[in-house]
Design a protein around this motif. Structure first.
Motif, PDB file in Angstrom:
ATOM      1  N   PHE A 166      21.970  20.479  34.951  1.00 18.44           N
ATOM      2  CA  PHE A 166      23.260  21.000  35.425  1.00 18.44           C
ATOM      3  C   PHE A 166      23.688  20.317  36.717  1.00 18.44           C
ATOM      4  CE2 PHE A 166      25.361  23.931  38.391  1.00 18.44           C
ATOM      5  CZ  PHE A 166      26.532  24.189  37.699  1.00 18.44           C
ATOM      6  N   TRP A 167      22.791  20.280  37.705  1.00 18.55           N
ATOM      7  CA  TRP A 167      23.167  19.719  39.003  1.00 18.55           C
ATOM      8  C   TRP A 167      23.365  18.212  38.935  1.00 18.55           C
ATOM      9  CZ3 TRP A 167      24.947  22.917  42.441  1.00 18.55           C
ATOM     10  CH2 TRP A 167      24.488  24.240  42.471  1.00 18.55           C
ATOM     11  N   TRP A 168      22.520  17.504  38.204  1.00 10.43           N
ATOM     12  CA  TRP A 168      22.708  16.050  38.090  1.00 10.43           C
ATOM     13  C   TRP A 168      23.994  15.720  37.330  1.00 10.43           C
ATOM     14  CZ3 TRP A 168      16.876  14.756  37.065  1.00 10.43           C
ATOM     15  CH2 TRP A 168      16.283  14.360  38.270  1.00 10.43           C
ATOM     16  N   SER A 169      24.298  16.506  36.296  1.00  7.76           N
ATOM     17  CA  SER A 169      25.536  16.236  35.560  1.00  7.76           C
ATOM     18  C   SER A 169      26.757  16.556  36.417  1.00  7.76           C
ATOM     19  CB  SER A 169      25.568  17.029  34.248  1.00  7.76           C
ATOM     20  OG  SER A 169      25.573  18.424  34.477  1.00  7.76           O
ATOM     21  N   TYR A 170      26.628  17.549  37.305  1.00 10.49           N
ATOM     22  CA  TYR A 170      27.724  17.813  38.249  1.00 10.49           C
ATOM     23  C   TYR A 170      27.934  16.615  39.172  1.00 10.49           C
ATOM     24  CZ  TYR A 170      30.296  19.770  42.207  1.00 10.49           C
ATOM     25  OH  TYR A 170      31.224  19.978  43.205  1.00 10.49           O
ATOM     26  N   GLY A 171      26.831  16.068  39.668  1.00 10.97           N
ATOM     27  CA  GLY A 171      26.934  14.877  40.512  1.00 10.97           C
ATOM     28  C   GLY A 171      27.573  13.721  39.770  1.00 10.97           C
ATOM     29  N   MET A 172      27.180  13.535  38.509  1.00  8.03           N
ATOM     30  CA  MET A 172      27.768  12.460  37.707  1.00  8.03           C
ATOM     31  C   MET A 172      29.251  12.694  37.472  1.00  8.03           C
ATOM     32  SD  MET A 172      25.812   9.928  36.873  1.00  8.03           S
ATOM     33  CE  MET A 172      26.666   9.305  35.427  1.00  8.03           C
ATOM     34  N   LEU A 173      29.628  13.954  37.248  1.00  8.04           N
ATOM     35  CA  LEU A 173      31.039  14.270  37.012  1.00  8.04           C
ATOM     36  C   LEU A 173      31.875  13.914  38.231  1.00  8.04           C
ATOM     37  CD1 LEU A 173      33.210  15.748  35.227  1.00  8.04           C
ATOM     38  CD2 LEU A 173      32.668  17.798  36.567  1.00  8.04           C
ATOM     39  N   VAL A 174      31.440  14.378  39.401  1.00  8.49           N
ATOM     40  CA  VAL A 174      32.211  14.132  40.625  1.00  8.49           C
ATOM     41  C   VAL A 174      32.264  12.635  40.940  1.00  8.49           C
ATOM     42  CG1 VAL A 174      32.328  14.551  43.101  1.00  8.49           C
ATOM     43  CG2 VAL A 174      31.733  16.420  41.547  1.00  8.49           C
ATOM     44  N   LEU A 175      31.128  11.975  40.889  1.00  9.95           N
ATOM     45  CA  LEU A 175      31.104  10.536  41.183  1.00  9.95           C
ATOM     46  C   LEU A 175      31.906   9.746  40.152  1.00  9.95           C
ATOM     47  CD1 LEU A 175      27.358  10.074  42.212  1.00  9.95           C
ATOM     48  CD2 LEU A 175      29.353   9.855  43.702  1.00  9.95           C
ATOM     49  N   GLY A 176      31.752  10.134  38.894  1.00  7.69           N
ATOM     50  CA  GLY A 176      32.467   9.417  37.837  1.00  7.69           C
ATOM     51  C   GLY A 176      33.973   9.548  37.941  1.00  7.69           C
ATOM     52  N   LEU A 177      34.440  10.761  38.271  1.00  9.27           N
ATOM     53  CA  LEU A 177      35.884  10.971  38.373  1.00  9.27           C
ATOM     54  C   LEU A 177      36.467  10.328  39.630  1.00  9.27           C
ATOM     55  CD1 LEU A 177      36.273  14.681  37.169  1.00  9.27           C
ATOM     56  CD2 LEU A 177      36.766  12.565  35.900  1.00  9.27           C
ATOM     57  N   THR A 178      35.735  10.400  40.742  1.00  9.89           N
ATOM     58  CA  THR A 178      36.266   9.846  41.987  1.00  9.89           C
ATOM     59  C   THR A 178      36.207   8.319  42.017  1.00  9.89           C
ATOM     60  OG1 THR A 178      34.100  10.184  43.034  1.00  9.89           O
ATOM     61  CG2 THR A 178      35.767  11.894  43.361  1.00  9.89           C
ATOM     62  N   HIS A 179      35.313   7.726  41.216  1.00  8.30           N
ATOM     63  CA  HIS A 179      35.197   6.264  41.177  1.00  8.30           C
ATOM     64  C   HIS A 179      35.688   5.673  39.863  1.00  8.30           C
ATOM     65  CE1 HIS A 179      32.406   7.330  44.442  1.00  8.30           C
ATOM     66  NE2 HIS A 179      32.601   6.102  44.888  1.00  8.30           N
ATOM     67  N   ASN A 180      36.266   6.530  39.002  1.00  9.80           N
ATOM     68  CA  ASN A 180      36.829   6.090  37.718  1.00  9.80           C
ATOM     69  C   ASN A 180      35.794   5.340  36.867  1.00  9.80           C
ATOM     70  OD1 ASN A 180      38.893   5.924  35.806  1.00  9.80           O
ATOM     71  ND2 ASN A 180      39.545   3.907  36.530  1.00  9.80           N
ATOM     72  N   TRP A 181      34.574   5.885  36.813  1.00  8.14           N
ATOM     73  CA  TRP A 181      33.526   5.264  36.008  1.00  8.14           C
ATOM     74  C   TRP A 181      33.769   5.424  34.513  1.00  8.14           C
ATOM     75  CZ3 TRP A 181      28.602   7.383  38.922  1.00  8.14           C
ATOM     76  CH2 TRP A 181      28.478   6.696  40.134  1.00  8.14           C
ATOM     77  N   PHE A 182      34.430   6.500  34.129  1.00  6.41           N
ATOM     78  CA  PHE A 182      34.543   6.830  32.712  1.00  6.41           C
ATOM     79  C   PHE A 182      35.892   6.432  32.105  1.00  6.41           C
ATOM     80  CE2 PHE A 182      31.970  10.469  34.568  1.00  6.41           C
ATOM     81  CZ  PHE A 182      30.756   9.813  34.388  1.00  6.41           C
ATOM     82  N   ILE A 235      38.796   7.714  32.658  1.00  5.11           N
ATOM     83  CA  ILE A 235      39.607   8.898  32.349  1.00  5.11           C
ATOM     84  C   ILE A 235      40.874   8.850  33.193  1.00  5.11           C
ATOM     85  CG2 ILE A 235      39.690  11.427  32.444  1.00  5.11           C
ATOM     86  CD1 ILE A 235      36.616  11.367  32.091  1.00  5.11           C
ATOM     87  N   VAL A 236      42.023   8.909  32.551  1.00  5.71           N
ATOM     88  CA  VAL A 236      43.294   8.833  33.274  1.00  5.71           C
ATOM     89  C   VAL A 236      43.521  10.145  34.022  1.00  5.71           C
ATOM     90  CG1 VAL A 236      44.260   7.192  31.634  1.00  5.71           C
ATOM     91  CG2 VAL A 236      44.609   9.653  31.273  1.00  5.71           C
ATOM     92  N   ALA A 237      44.369  10.090  35.028  1.00  5.62           N
ATOM     93  CA  ALA A 237      44.596  11.248  35.905  1.00  5.62           C
ATOM     94  C   ALA A 237      45.051  12.483  35.127  1.00  5.62           C
ATOM     95  CB  ALA A 237      45.635  10.883  36.969  1.00  5.62           C
ATOM     96  N   ALA A 238      45.835  12.274  34.076  1.00  2.38           N
ATOM     97  CA  ALA A 238      46.352  13.406  33.303  1.00  2.38           C
ATOM     98  C   ALA A 238      45.251  14.172  32.572  1.00  2.38           C
ATOM     99  CB  ALA A 238      47.389  12.912  32.300  1.00  2.38           C
ATOM    100  N   ASP A 239      44.113  13.524  32.357  1.00  2.00           N
ATOM    101  CA  ASP A 239      43.036  14.156  31.597  1.00  2.00           C
ATOM    102  C   ASP A 239      41.896  14.676  32.482  1.00  2.00           C
ATOM    103  OD1 ASP A 239      44.332  13.574  29.211  1.00  2.00           O
ATOM    104  OD2 ASP A 239      43.381  11.600  29.050  1.00  2.00           O
ATOM    105  N   VAL A 240      42.021  14.503  33.779  1.00  2.00           N
ATOM    106  CA  VAL A 240      40.936  14.915  34.682  1.00  2.00           C
ATOM    107  C   VAL A 240      40.718  16.428  34.630  1.00  2.00           C
ATOM    108  CG1 VAL A 240      40.292  15.148  37.114  1.00  2.00           C
ATOM    109  CG2 VAL A 240      41.102  12.955  36.236  1.00  2.00           C
ATOM    110  N   LEU A 241      41.800  17.187  34.614  1.00  2.00           N
ATOM    111  CA  LEU A 241      41.685  18.640  34.638  1.00  2.00           C
ATOM    112  C   LEU A 241      40.892  19.153  33.445  1.00  2.00           C
ATOM    113  CD1 LEU A 241      42.624  21.034  36.389  1.00  2.00           C
ATOM    114  CD2 LEU A 241      44.567  21.281  34.835  1.00  2.00           C
TER     115      LEU A 241
END
Length: 212
Positions: A95-111, A113-119
């Motif tokens: 859970f905690w590692w995936s949270y870290g991946m989510l935040v890092l991935g979204l803030t650095h656009n690793w995945f 994902i366009v802005a409209a789909d972030v939510l």
């Protein structure tokens, strides 16, 4: 002389090897503090202690301390035969590692994902973990009530974070942060119980199981 040494060596090899010392101890002494520090960090983010743009402020603790500490505790629990404890600590490490991946991935656009789909990406993450934590809550009904209370509070916090995220409501997120602090406090109580036993004392009262 050579003959005597060779004979002695053969005798040593013939003797059974000494059994490795059994792994003992309580993995909760690592797992609970690791969980607590990450919870406090997340709670501070949710109540607005740092600006919304600084959501990554909690990641050094969550990734390097909480995720790693829970993984170590899970391995320790498995080594001493505590399958249920190992499962819980391992799941929360994820859970905690995936949270870290989510935040890092979204803030650095690793995945990608366009802005409209972030939510809805955040919603996907939260809904998935709400299902798993709900499952764990039901699975703890045969344990002392303090554990069920802990998981139920985590489930409530995740639901509130989901609502606050999808509605973009800072007020709901602050309430979720308060609930996070409450379940962190329950974790502190459980740690004191484990710590008391580890230092020769008695366990603290944890309540009767809801299901026998």
């Amino acid at each position: 002389m050579t003959t005597i040494d060779a004979h002695s060596a053969q005798e040593e090899l013939a003797q059974p090897a000494a059994a490795a010392p059994a792994v003992t101890g309580d993995p909760a002494l690592i797992g609970l503090p690791s969980f607590i520090v990450g919870s406090v960090a997340l709670g501070l983010v949710l109540v607005g202690y740092v600006p919304a743009a600084a959501v990554g402020a909690s990641l050094p603790i969550i990734v390097a301390a909480t995720g790693l500490g829970l993984a170590i505790a899970a391995i320790w629990a498995a080594a001493v035969g505590q399958s249920a404890v190992a499962g819980v600590f391992g799941i929360f490490a994820g859970f905690w590692w995936s949270y870290g991946m989510l935040v890092l991935g979204l803030t650095h656009n690793w995945f990608g994902i366009v802005a409209a789909d972030v939510l809805h990406t955040q919603g996907l993450y939260l809904i998935s973990w709400i299902v798993v934590i709900g499952m764990l809550t039901l699975a703890t009904l045969r344990l002392p009530a303090a554990y069920t209370v802990l998981f139920a509070l985590i489930e409530i916090a995740l639901v509130l974070v989901l609502i606050g995220t999808l509605q973009q409501s800072a007020g709901v997120l602050k309430v979720a942060g308060v609930v996070v602090f409450v379940f962190a406090a329950v974790g502190v109580y459980l740690f004191f119980s484990s710590g008391s036993q580890a230092t020769g004392g008695k366990a603290l009262p944890l309540g009767q199981p809801l299901v026998r």
